[in-house]
Design a protein around this motif. Structure first.
Motif, mmCIF file in Angstrom:
data_model
loop_
_atom_site.group_PDB
_atom_site.id
_atom_site.type_symbol
_atom_site.label_atom_id
_atom_site.label_comp_id
_atom_site.label_asym_id
_atom_site.label_seq_id
_atom_site.Cartn_x
_atom_site.Cartn_y
_atom_site.Cartn_z
ATOM 1 N N ARG A 22 -22.278 1.593 38.357
ATOM 2 C CA ARG A 22 -21.172 1.932 37.472
ATOM 3 C C ARG A 22 -21.409 3.307 36.859
ATOM 4 O O ARG A 22 -22.535 3.763 36.755
ATOM 5 C CB ARG A 22 -21.028 0.883 36.374
ATOM 6 C CG ARG A 22 -22.182 0.865 35.389
ATOM 7 C CD ARG A 22 -22.118 -0.387 34.526
ATOM 8 N NE ARG A 22 -23.160 -0.405 33.531
ATOM 9 C CZ ARG A 22 -24.413 -0.748 33.732
ATOM 10 N NH1 ARG A 22 -24.802 -1.101 34.935
ATOM 11 N NH2 ARG A 22 -25.299 -0.735 32.759
ATOM 12 N N SER A 23 -20.333 3.965 36.450
ATOM 13 C CA SER A 23 -20.482 5.303 35.869
ATOM 14 C C SER A 23 -20.838 5.225 34.387
ATOM 15 O O SER A 23 -21.537 6.091 33.871
ATOM 16 C CB SER A 23 -19.212 6.127 36.074
ATOM 17 O OG SER A 23 -18.125 5.541 35.412
ATOM 18 N N ARG A 24 -20.343 4.196 33.703
ATOM 19 C CA ARG A 24 -20.647 4.019 32.280
ATOM 20 C C ARG A 24 -20.124 2.665 31.827
ATOM 21 O O ARG A 24 -19.511 1.940 32.604
ATOM 22 C CB ARG A 24 -19.999 5.124 31.447
ATOM 23 C CG ARG A 24 -18.480 5.119 31.491
ATOM 24 C CD ARG A 24 -17.888 6.310 30.745
ATOM 25 N NE ARG A 24 -16.452 6.307 30.830
ATOM 26 C CZ ARG A 24 -15.630 5.823 29.881
ATOM 27 N NH1 ARG A 24 -16.134 5.306 28.786
ATOM 28 N NH2 ARG A 24 -14.331 5.880 30.029
ATOM 29 N N ASN A 25 -20.355 2.335 30.575
ATOM 30 C CA ASN A 25 -19.779 1.144 29.958
ATOM 31 C C ASN A 25 -18.791 1.578 28.892
ATOM 32 O O ASN A 25 -19.052 2.520 28.144
ATOM 33 C CB ASN A 25 -20.849 0.280 29.281
ATOM 34 C CG ASN A 25 -21.511 -0.675 30.232
ATOM 35 O OD1 ASN A 25 -20.960 -1.028 31.261
ATOM 36 N ND2 ASN A 25 -22.705 -1.094 29.890
ATOM 37 N N ASP B 249 -17.425 0.560 25.510
ATOM 38 C CA ASP B 249 -17.826 -0.321 24.412
ATOM 39 C C ASP B 249 -16.653 -0.498 23.454
ATOM 40 O O ASP B 249 -16.077 0.481 22.995
ATOM 41 C CB ASP B 249 -19.012 0.258 23.650
ATOM 42 C CG ASP B 249 -20.203 0.520 24.554
ATOM 43 O OD1 ASP B 249 -20.338 -0.183 25.558
ATOM 44 O OD2 ASP B 249 -20.981 1.420 24.246
ATOM 45 N N PRO C 134 -17.612 -2.543 32.237
ATOM 46 C CA PRO C 134 -18.154 -1.544 33.154
ATOM 47 C C PRO C 134 -17.034 -0.674 33.732
ATOM 48 O O PRO C 134 -15.948 -1.164 34.033
ATOM 49 C CB PRO C 134 -18.842 -2.355 34.240
ATOM 50 C CG PRO C 134 -18.349 -3.736 34.093
ATOM 51 C CD PRO C 134 -17.801 -3.905 32.721
ATOM 52 N N GLU D 36 -11.146 6.580 37.161
ATOM 53 C CA GLU D 36 -11.959 5.536 36.547
ATOM 54 C C GLU D 36 -11.231 4.203 36.643
ATOM 55 O O GLU D 36 -10.041 4.112 36.376
ATOM 56 C CB GLU D 36 -12.226 5.863 35.083
ATOM 57 C CG GLU D 36 -13.202 6.992 34.879
ATOM 58 C CD GLU D 36 -13.597 7.140 33.434
ATOM 59 O OE1 GLU D 36 -12.800 6.781 32.540
ATOM 60 O OE2 GLU D 36 -14.698 7.630 33.192
#
Length: 66
Positions: A16-19, A21, A35, A43
């Motif tokens: 994954r590229s990031r989470n 939050d 995710p 994205e």
């Protein structure tokens, strides 16, 4: 008009590229993690189905998001 893509895609959680939050605002505060995957330069945010609601269907999951 929203166009749904009903194809099945497989994503590797570790790629994954990031989470994303998010902190839920309500009587019970909770932190949620979504995710984010990159696909074709866009994205895609994945909303995991809750383990406490095992009878979720994709339609129900979409209704929670939109």
């Amino acid at each position: 008009m929203i166009k749904f893509d009903w194809n099945v895609y497989h994503y590797d959680y570790y790629k994954r590229s990031r989470n994303l939050d998010v902190i839920a605002q309500g009587r019970v505060k909770s932190e949620k993690f979504f995710p984010v995957f990159l696909e074709e330069g866009k994205e895609r945010i994945f909303k995991p189905l809750s383990k406490t609601k095992p009878l979720y269907t994709p339609y129900f999951a979409y209704s929670e998001v939109f």
